[in-house]
Design an enzyme around this catalytic site. Structure first.
Site, PDB file in Angstrom:
ATOM      1  N   GLY A 225       4.412 -13.572  -6.471  1.00 14.52           N
ATOM      2  CA  GLY A 225       3.625 -12.978  -5.871  1.00 14.52           C
ATOM      3  C   GLY A 225       3.382 -13.269  -4.373  1.00 14.52           C
ATOM      4  O   GLY A 225       2.186 -13.111  -3.976  1.00 14.52           O
TER       5      GLY A 225
ATOM      6  N   GLY B 138       4.466 -11.226  -1.740  1.00 19.10           N
ATOM      7  CA  GLY B 138       4.327  -9.742  -0.742  1.00 19.10           C
ATOM      8  C   GLY B 138       5.809  -9.799  -0.120  1.00 19.10           C
ATOM      9  O   GLY B 138       5.751  -9.320   1.090  1.00 19.10           O
TER      10      GLY B 138
ATOM     11  N   SER C 266       8.319  -8.470  -1.746  1.00 18.16           N
ATOM     12  CA  SER C 266       8.973  -7.539  -2.421  1.00 18.16           C
ATOM     13  C   SER C 266       9.816  -7.802  -3.458  1.00 18.16           C
ATOM     14  O   SER C 266      10.820  -6.889  -3.450  1.00 18.16           O
ATOM     15  CB  SER C 266       9.590  -6.374  -1.294  1.00 18.16           C
ATOM     16  OG  SER C 266       8.501  -5.814  -0.421  1.00 18.16           O
TER      17      SER C 266
ATOM     18  N   ASP D 195       9.369  -1.141   1.779  1.00 16.78           N
ATOM     19  CA  ASP D 195       9.891  -2.207   1.185  1.00 16.78           C
ATOM     20  C   ASP D 195      11.252  -1.725   0.691  1.00 16.78           C
ATOM     21  O   ASP D 195      12.315  -2.444   0.787  1.00 16.78           O
ATOM     22  CB  ASP D 195       9.164  -2.521  -0.021  1.00 16.78           C
ATOM     23  CG  ASP D 195       7.714  -2.894   0.357  1.00 16.78           C
ATOM     24  OD1 ASP D 195       7.413  -3.274   1.688  1.00 16.78           O
ATOM     25  OD2 ASP D 195       6.626  -3.305  -0.529  1.00 16.78           O
TER      26      ASP D 195
HETATM   27  C1  GLA Z   1       3.302  -2.842   0.588  1.00 16.48           C
HETATM   28  C2  GLA Z   1       3.834  -1.631   0.598  1.00 16.48           C
HETATM   29  C3  GLA Z   1       4.507  -1.000   1.631  1.00 16.48           C
HETATM   30  C4  GLA Z   1       3.705  -1.024   2.942  1.00 16.48           C
HETATM   31  C5  GLA Z   1       3.160  -2.681   2.696  1.00 16.48           C
HETATM   32  C6  GLA Z   1       1.875  -2.646   4.149  1.00 16.48           C
HETATM   33  O1  GLA Z   1       4.219  -4.056   0.862  1.00 16.48           O
HETATM   34  O2  GLA Z   1       4.718  -1.625  -0.613  1.00 16.48           O
HETATM   35  O3  GLA Z   1       4.890   0.482   1.488  1.00 16.48           O
HETATM   36  O4  GLA Z   1       2.525  -0.188   2.850  1.00 16.48           O
HETATM   37  O5  GLA Z   1       2.354  -2.993   1.492  1.00 16.48           O
HETATM   38  O6  GLA Z   1       2.481  -2.348   5.312  1.00 16.48           O
END
Ligand code: GLA
Length: 448
Positions: A184, A186, A188, A234
């Site tokens: 979790g 962030g 990706s 991402d």
């Molecule tokens: C997530 C989304 C991205 C982007 C970020 C914020 O990671 O998947 O596309 O919008 O948040 O920058």
């Protein structure tokens, strides 16, 4: 961008982790602890992250994933071993769905996948991060998102998206995944699975797609199959990653350039809040709508396609056209953050890492006060980081609402950073953060 719980499963691959005396996990390269890597760096003429040692780390992990595949699905036929990275965004947050710039890079941690084509239509998926879910079965026919399909909605979504783009997947496959992206965080993990799946499909079925296509297909799957309205950042960062470089991407045109990240005597440190995102995805979609509302109102007075078309001065001139105060702040962030990203890349080109760091700090303030996507956990990590001598810049990274921060920290300050930020965080928040000294890696690859 939804976060699969890619736990670092100590039971499954416990050599991935080691705890330092402060009980924070420090992982570098492909998931080994900093101390181990330092030892290797000292005994080797090259840095710990050099090609040979990187390959060795990869091999240690994928051998395990391959063994699991054979145990579950047998060893006959043509079996492929693949990897796709995770990503960290250095600056340019919540700009990618506003036609602005982003500056992310791929990491050397990510998702490993072992796959084999089947002769029938069956899909058999297994994740070493969700062993309790066992093998999840479905079919290439009638692909649709299902709650009980859990994490497999990500690879299924990509198969569906290939079909939508005129490349129907006619045969099934067996797939085992393992991700060493923290849970979790962030970073990706879901985009990593999406790009990995696309890469596997391209290799196994011979689809004629570029890595950029894989990014777009991954985003399409995330938007239309999994219902999260994410931008392109991402999947693009993961599909197009290049070791040692961040990608300066104009999300309005998809024009991009690679910028070398030469942090002499400094490291990129990711601090993971261990706060799960929870309602993050609905909040994400809400921010997006607020920006769309602001854009529609601005378009009545100025000719623009996206918030990213405005300079700060143009925004100040026209902002009164936006009716709701909250939407003014959301749009302000999008406009200023885009300009900050352009300035930050310029600073890096001029070797002005100090200015780059200052812009990272400003980015966090804007995400905290105007965009309101931080929260006490991310704010604590960043504000404590700012107190440490040797921190060049620190900000939240990714969607926010939990997840991680990214900091540039001078080599000699890394230990103090982890110790002091870690202690202050635990004292204030009540549980520990994890710290990762990361390296910038390449995009997806077939390992064997
Ligand atoms: C997530 C989304 C991205 C982007 C970020 C914020 O990671 O998947 O596309 O919008 O948040 O920058």
């Amino acid at each position: 961008m939804l976060h699969l719980s890619f736990l670092l499963l100590q039971s499954a691959v416990n050599w991935l982790q080691c705890k330092n005396e402060h009980d924070n996990v420090i992982v570098t390269g492909n998931g080994r602890c900093a101390e181990a890597q330092n030892k290797e760096a000292k005994s080797s003429p090259h840095k710990g992250s050099d090609f040979a040692s990187q390959n060795k780390e990869d091999f240690m992990i994928w051998e395990d994933v391959l063994a699991k595949f054979k145990e579950l699905f047998g060893d006959e036929g043509e079996i492929g071993v693949y990897f796709a990275p995770g990503r960290v965004n250095m600056i340019g947050e919540h700009t990618d769905y506003n036609g602005g710039h982003v500056f992310p890079c791929a990491l050397t941690i990510g998702t490993y996948g072992v796959a084999r084509k089947r002769d029938d239509k069956k899909l058999r998926f297994y994740s070493m991060n969700f062993e309790q879910l066992g093998v999840i079965e479905s079919s290439v026919e009638g692909l649709k998102p299902e709650k009980e399909a859990d994490w497999t909605n990500y690879p299924k979504g990509v198969m569906w998206a290939f079909g939508e783009k005129g490349m129907k997947v006619e045969q099934g496959m067996d797939l085992v995944l393992f991700g060493n992206i923290p849970n979790g965080s962030g970073l990706s993990s879901s985009a990593s699975v999406e790009v990995l799946t696309g890469y596997i499909l391209k290799d196994m079925f011979g689809f004629d797609v570029t890595n950029q296509d894989l990014a777009l297909i991954g985003q399409f799957a995330e938007n239309k199959f999994n219902g999260v309205n994410c931008g392109i950042m991402d999947q693009f960062a993961i599909a197009m990653g290049k070791a040692g470089h961040a990608i300066f991407l104009d999300t309005a045109t998809l024009k991009y350039e690679y910028a070398p990240i030469k942090l002499e005597n400094a490291k990129i440190v990711i601090s993971c809040s261990n706060k799960k995102r929870g309602l993050g995805d609905s909040k994400y979609n809400e921010r997006r709508s607020e920006c769309e509302k602001a854009l529609a109102e601005l378009q009545k007075v100025v000719s623009i396609d996206a918030l990213g078309d405005l300079t700060e001065a143009q925004f100040e001139e026209h902002k009164d056209a936006i009716k709701e105060e909250v939407c003014v702040r959301r749009a302000k962030h999008a406009v200023y953050e885009n300009q900050r990203t352009i300035k930050a890349v310029e600073a890096l080109k001029n070797n002005d890492v100090a200015l780059f760091g200052k812009l990272m700090n400003e980015s966090h303030v804007s995400l905290r006060d105007d965009y309101e996507v931080t929260g006490i956990e991310l704010d604590t990590l960043v504000e404590e980081a700012w107190k440490i001598d040797g921190v060049i810049g620190s900000r939240m990274t990714g969607a926010g609402f939990g997840g991680c921060t990214v900091s540039i920290v001078k080599d000699e300050a890394v230990d103090t950073f982890i110790k002091e930020v870690g202690a202050a965080y635990e004292k204030k928040i009540g549980y520990a953060a994890d710290f990762y000294v990361v390296e910038i890696g390449d995009g997806p690859v077939k390992l064997a």
